[in-house]
Scaffold this motif. Structure first.
Motif, PDB file in Angstrom:
ATOM      1  N   ARG A 260      10.485   7.738 -33.672  1.00  0.00           N
ATOM      2  CA  ARG A 260       9.472   6.906 -33.027  1.00  0.00           C
ATOM      3  C   ARG A 260       8.246   7.750 -32.693  1.00  0.00           C
ATOM      4  O   ARG A 260       8.335   8.715 -31.935  1.00  0.00           O
ATOM      5  CB  ARG A 260      10.038   6.273 -31.756  1.00  0.00           C
ATOM      6  CG  ARG A 260      11.199   5.313 -32.039  1.00  0.00           C
ATOM      7  CD  ARG A 260      11.672   4.629 -30.770  1.00  0.00           C
ATOM      8  NE  ARG A 260      12.168   5.569 -29.775  1.00  0.00           N
ATOM      9  CZ  ARG A 260      11.988   5.443 -28.467  1.00  0.00           C
ATOM     10  NH1 ARG A 260      11.310   4.413 -27.987  1.00  0.00           N
ATOM     11  NH2 ARG A 260      12.483   6.343 -27.639  1.00  0.00           N
ATOM     12  N   GLY A 262       4.946   6.020 -32.354  1.00  0.00           N
ATOM     13  CA  GLY A 262       3.957   5.191 -31.676  1.00  0.00           C
ATOM     14  C   GLY A 262       4.136   5.235 -30.168  1.00  0.00           C
ATOM     15  O   GLY A 262       5.222   5.545 -29.675  1.00  0.00           O
ATOM     16  N   VAL A 263       3.062   4.972 -29.433  1.00  0.00           N
ATOM     17  CA  VAL A 263       3.156   4.842 -27.979  1.00  0.00           C
ATOM     18  C   VAL A 263       3.905   3.541 -27.706  1.00  0.00           C
ATOM     19  O   VAL A 263       3.421   2.465 -28.056  1.00  0.00           O
ATOM     20  CB  VAL A 263       1.749   4.795 -27.339  1.00  0.00           C
ATOM     21  CG1 VAL A 263       1.856   4.617 -25.834  1.00  0.00           C
ATOM     22  CG2 VAL A 263       0.980   6.062 -27.683  1.00  0.00           C
ATOM     23  N   PRO A 264       5.115   3.606 -27.112  1.00  0.00           N
ATOM     24  CA  PRO A 264       5.944   2.397 -27.043  1.00  0.00           C
ATOM     25  C   PRO A 264       5.369   1.355 -26.089  1.00  0.00           C
ATOM     26  O   PRO A 264       5.089   1.646 -24.931  1.00  0.00           O
ATOM     27  CB  PRO A 264       7.302   2.918 -26.543  1.00  0.00           C
ATOM     28  CG  PRO A 264       7.005   4.190 -25.843  1.00  0.00           C
ATOM     29  CD  PRO A 264       5.790   4.777 -26.497  1.00  0.00           C
TER      30      PRO A 264
ATOM     31  N   MET B 271      14.133   2.991 -23.662  1.00  0.00           N
ATOM     32  CA  MET B 271      13.433   3.652 -24.761  1.00  0.00           C
ATOM     33  C   MET B 271      11.929   3.656 -24.520  1.00  0.00           C
ATOM     34  O   MET B 271      11.138   3.609 -25.454  1.00  0.00           O
ATOM     35  CB  MET B 271      13.746   2.953 -26.084  1.00  0.00           C
ATOM     36  CG  MET B 271      15.203   3.068 -26.489  1.00  0.00           C
ATOM     37  SD  MET B 271      15.577   2.290 -28.076  1.00  0.00           S
ATOM     38  CE  MET B 271      14.934   3.518 -29.194  1.00  0.00           C
ATOM     39  N   GLY B 272      11.535   3.727 -23.251  1.00  0.00           N
ATOM     40  CA  GLY B 272      10.121   3.648 -22.912  1.00  0.00           C
ATOM     41  C   GLY B 272       9.395   4.984 -23.035  1.00  0.00           C
ATOM     42  O   GLY B 272       9.890   5.929 -23.639  1.00  0.00           O
ATOM     43  N   MET B 273       8.208   5.033 -22.457  1.00  0.00           N
ATOM     44  CA  MET B 273       7.311   6.180 -22.603  1.00  0.00           C
ATOM     45  C   MET B 273       7.956   7.488 -22.182  1.00  0.00           C
ATOM     46  O   MET B 273       7.703   8.530 -22.784  1.00  0.00           O
ATOM     47  CB  MET B 273       6.042   5.920 -21.771  1.00  0.00           C
ATOM     48  CG  MET B 273       4.895   6.829 -22.130  1.00  0.00           C
ATOM     49  SD  MET B 273       4.383   6.645 -23.886  1.00  0.00           S
ATOM     50  CE  MET B 273       3.253   8.048 -24.021  1.00  0.00           C
ATOM     51  N   ILE B 276       9.762   9.086 -24.954  1.00  0.00           N
ATOM     52  CA  ILE B 276       8.819   9.601 -25.963  1.00  0.00           C
ATOM     53  C   ILE B 276       8.195  10.909 -25.477  1.00  0.00           C
ATOM     54  O   ILE B 276       8.122  11.894 -26.214  1.00  0.00           O
ATOM     55  CB  ILE B 276       7.716   8.537 -26.215  1.00  0.00           C
ATOM     56  CG1 ILE B 276       8.294   7.337 -26.962  1.00  0.00           C
ATOM     57  CG2 ILE B 276       6.530   9.140 -26.957  1.00  0.00           C
ATOM     58  CD1 ILE B 276       8.604   7.583 -28.420  1.00  0.00           C
TER      59      ILE B 276
END
Lengths: 339, 339
Positions: A260, A262-264, B271-273, B276
């Motif tokens: 992943r 992309g900025v979610p 699965m948020g920011m 990431i």
């Protein structure tokens, strides 16, 4: 940026060395990032505003007393985060988690969309480039700041390699760079999912063997058809929308990995029994761009890869507000700024 | 099993060779799995019921004409899924996704909690064990069916290795085997999160260097304290509850991996920011047990590891309903069945 759709070009104080580890860089090239479009679309109005830009290359104008590797006149590229290069995370290649690093444009640090930038932790952050100010390679070298390294992070963490098949979801600059990186890592089958023909055409030039314009269930079906029903070993999700993540899950092969990038735009993602039964890995994240620059630089310098082709519009500083608009309207793929 | 809490021992027809690739195995040892407790707790009442048990070892009684590697009298262990061993997934070591495999107890295939089992794809499924029917190693060898291989899958996919720290969430048989596997793979710091002292004591014997009994935010804090605030490189989530997954995310270090082994009692996960920014990988899944048996077998045979210690109660077939109850009530860690 003062809020959604509100980008202004203003005079700010000239950057000066504040700490011994600082350098001041005069910006030769900068650009607008796809991730800048999220605040451009949704940032609440703010009186104070925030400095923008996290991709730039330029010429060192001044260095602090503790930056032994750089001198004035060096042409350098900055990764999209600044970092010390010496902490345990940096030594492990996870510069994005540097214990003494940070983001451009925050906490008194300049943004890259300007004439000059004070670079904290300059020794760890900046990478010298063996080219002159008039090099035709500057656009491609600028992609080392972010999009090329981010695409590489996606392709690498998803497991792109000889014998592996890869799907890249999203035909923005990061998606196209992920195609380039997957090809560079030896992937043979590279399926690009995107619906802007000029972009997917560039994706084919970058190494995509197939293009799927359909989205959602239809797009999933199409990728499955292309892969004997199985999907691909690796998937790079370069959008950040929940629908893109669902597509990623639909096109990934048993035992495969979804990276992943992309900025979610979601808090929760699909992690139910299906992902367990199929042994699906979710990986990726913010790219430690600095970790990859030395590896990718030679291929940019000798022209093996031409990631600078993602820039299809060049503007001056005064036109930056229109540059945001052009990217938001999908009129420009990626906008190069030449201050 | 006819529904939640409703396990019955019944006579069924003796298994017979139906296909040339079948074998019939007389069961010497079987057991109840932690995953059996989910239907034991929640299965809707059913008139037809379903055969139970997916872990067993025994003696080959009969083989079909296309099982060249086995003969009657061989002592064999079966992984918790049956598989052909020759398809592309099996050759890649992802036997759990075998194109011609399946689950025990479904579609006319016997369950392992019985006297005998017809084994489809016997050549690919069964592994010969160089021991006799009276071997004291049978309990440890039985764990090759599932819990030892599943724990190994978790430790391996999470990245347990020399120099790496590991947190194992859950002190059930799989969690304890993940501790054993992490130690075997060379991990130095192994933190076991569990609150049953008899189980965590066994976990210490298996290699856990620290035990954290606290749960939720308190448990996360405790692991962070033990790791200088950072959390561990690898996390094995061996529960399946959403709270356990949240804990996993709380204790994993930047750039680390969470391997999910539990049957997920949720559809969506975090699965948020944050995931990431920290480059967190979610991996794991149903273990391809068959892929690991040859690797783990020598260490079981020479006593380097003693995974059979997870069995703390032995019952006959008639007591199986009480065996389920004892495991559900946390009275027994794992129940060994000796038909």
């Amino acid at each position: 940026m003062y809020g959604a759709g509100d980008v202004r070009v203003e005079d700010v104080p000239d950057p000066k060395i504040q700490n011994p580890t600082d350098a001041v860089v005069r910006v030769l090239r900068s650009c607008v990032c796809g991730s800048d479009l999220w605040p451009y679309g949704a940032m609440p109005a703010s009186e104070q505003g925030r400095r923008m830009g996290h991709e730039f290359l330029g010429v060192v104008e001044d260095v602090g007393s503790d930056v032994p590797g750089l001198t004035s006149g060096d042409l350098v590229v900055a990764p999209f985060l600044w970092e010390d290069g010496t902490c345990d995370f940096c030594r492990e290649g996870l510069h994005s988690s540097c214990r003494n690093g940070g983001q451009w444009g925050l906490n008194g640090v300049d943004g890259g969309q300007g004439e000059a930038v004070r670079v904290p932790q300059a020794q760890g952050t900046l990478v010298r480039l063996p080219v002159g100010e008039d090099s035709a390679l500057l656009p491609s070298l600028l992609t080392l700041s972010d999009v090329l390294c981010t695409g590489h992070h996606g392709a690498r963490t998803a497991g792109a390699a000889p014998g592996r098949s890869v799907t890249v979801i999203g035909d923005g600059a990061v998606g196209l760079c992920a195609v380039l990186a997957a090809r560079r890592l030896g992937a043979e089958r590279i399926i690009l999912m995107g619906r802007h023909k000029d972009r997917t055409d560039l994706g084919r030039d970058f190494g995509a063997t197939d293009v799927v314009a359909e989205r959602g269930e239809e797009g999933i079906e199409r990728v499955r058809e292309l892969t004997g029903g199985d999907g691909t070993h690796a998937v790079v999700e370069a959008v950040g929308a929940e629908q893109a993540l669902d597509m990623a899950l639909g096109v990934v092969r048993h035992g495969g990995a979804i990276s992943r990038l992309g900025v979610p735009q979601y808090q929760k993602g699909p992690m139910g029994m299906d992902t367990i039964m199929r042994n699906i890995t979710f990986t990726g994240g913010v790219a430690p761009a600095r970790a990859y620059i030395e590896e990718l630089l030679p291929d940019v310098l000798d022209g093996t890869i031409e990631p600078g082709r993602v820039f299809n519009r060049t503007i001056g500083l005064g036109e930056v507000p229109d540059g945001y608009r052009a990217m938001a309207d999908r009129e420009a793929l990626k906008v190069l700024i030449q201050p």
